[in-house]
Design a protein around this motif. Structure first.
Motif, PDB file in Angstrom:
ATOM      1  N   SER A  21       0.836  -1.189   0.000  1.00 27.78           N
ATOM      2  CA  SER A  21       0.000   0.000   0.000  1.00 27.78           C
ATOM      3  C   SER A  21       0.874   1.243   0.000  1.00 27.78           C
ATOM      4  CB  SER A  21      -0.903   0.033   1.237  1.00 27.78           C
ATOM      5  OG  SER A  21      -1.789  -1.049   1.256  1.00 27.78           O
ATOM      6  N   SER A  72      -3.269  -0.660  -8.576  1.00 28.93           N
ATOM      7  CA  SER A  72      -4.597  -0.058  -8.488  1.00 28.93           C
ATOM      8  C   SER A  72      -4.514   1.168  -7.584  1.00 28.93           C
ATOM      9  CB  SER A  72      -5.626  -1.059  -7.952  1.00 28.93           C
ATOM     10  OG  SER A  72      -5.287  -1.474  -6.633  1.00 28.93           O
ATOM     11  N   ARG A  73      -5.588   1.930  -7.555  1.00 31.97           N
ATOM     12  CA  ARG A  73      -5.634   3.091  -6.682  1.00 31.97           C
ATOM     13  C   ARG A  73      -7.052   3.344  -6.234  1.00 31.97           C
ATOM     14  NH1 ARG A  73      -3.072   7.845  -9.701  1.00 31.97           N
ATOM     15  NH2 ARG A  73      -3.858   9.096  -7.955  1.00 31.97           N
ATOM     16  N   ASP A  74      -7.186   3.946  -5.076  1.00 34.85           N
ATOM     17  CA  ASP A  74      -8.480   4.364  -4.549  1.00 34.85           C
ATOM     18  C   ASP A  74      -8.326   5.845  -4.225  1.00 34.85           C
ATOM     19  OD1 ASP A  74     -10.735   4.963  -3.030  1.00 34.85           O
ATOM     20  OD2 ASP A  74     -10.762   3.027  -2.040  1.00 34.85           O
ATOM     21  N   ASN A  75      -8.805   6.688  -5.117  1.00 36.97           N
ATOM     22  CA  ASN A  75      -8.607   8.126  -4.931  1.00 36.97           C
ATOM     23  C   ASN A  75      -9.366   8.647  -3.707  1.00 36.97           C
ATOM     24  OD1 ASN A  75      -6.893   8.183  -7.093  1.00 36.97           O
ATOM     25  ND2 ASN A  75      -8.281   9.289  -8.461  1.00 36.97           N
ATOM     26  N   LYS A  77      -9.558   7.180  -0.920  1.00 33.06           N
ATOM     27  CA  LYS A  77      -8.710   6.866   0.241  1.00 33.06           C
ATOM     28  C   LYS A  77      -7.291   7.400   0.072  1.00 33.06           C
ATOM     29  CE  LYS A  77     -11.195   2.648   1.548  1.00 33.06           C
ATOM     30  NZ  LYS A  77     -11.107   1.193   1.793  1.00 33.06           N
TER      31      LYS A  77
END
Length: 126
Positions: A21, A72-75, A77
């Motif tokens: 992460s 991947s990314r979670d903008n 978060k």
């Protein structure tokens, strides 16, 4: 203060998996592409591993990890991830995430990235 903090590294046997992460703060995460790099023992240059654009609509990876690693990314978060499967001893190294907005060269060139984390160690035993 701009920060990128990597986590999730560790010791794993060959064939195993890890999820790294990259938690970001202090800048507009949505505006920045994220690259994962690694520095392997005995090499000075950081090797580009995977890349994801700011919006997430473009992804690329080094040939050495294609089919095994997924970025991947979670903008929402402000976090990016690197799922690493079927790990090999040659994947051993310190893994860094980096943020960049303007790229003159290819995504795998470290020079175009503005922000870097401190790295997390990944060790794959045979």
């Amino acid at each position: 203060e701009v920060q990128l903090v990597e986590s999730g590294g560790g010791l794993v046997q060959a064939g195993g998996s890890l999820i790294l992460s990259c938690a970001a703060s202090g800048f507009i995460f949505d505006d920045y592409a994220i690259g994962w790099f690694r520095q392997v023992p005995g090499k000075e240059e950081r090797e580009g591993v995977s890349y994801i654009s700011a919006s997430g609509d473009f992804i690329d990876s080094a040939d050495s990890v294609k089919g095994r690693f997924t970025i991947s990314r979670d903008n929402a978060k402000t976090t990016a991830y690197l799922q690493m499967n079927n790990l090999k001893p040659e994947d051993t190294g310190v893994y860094y995430c980096a943020g960049g907005r303007r790229f003159i060269g290819p995504w795998s060139a470290p020079a175009d990235y503005e922000f870097w984390g401190e790295g997390t160690q990944v060790t794959v035993s045979s």
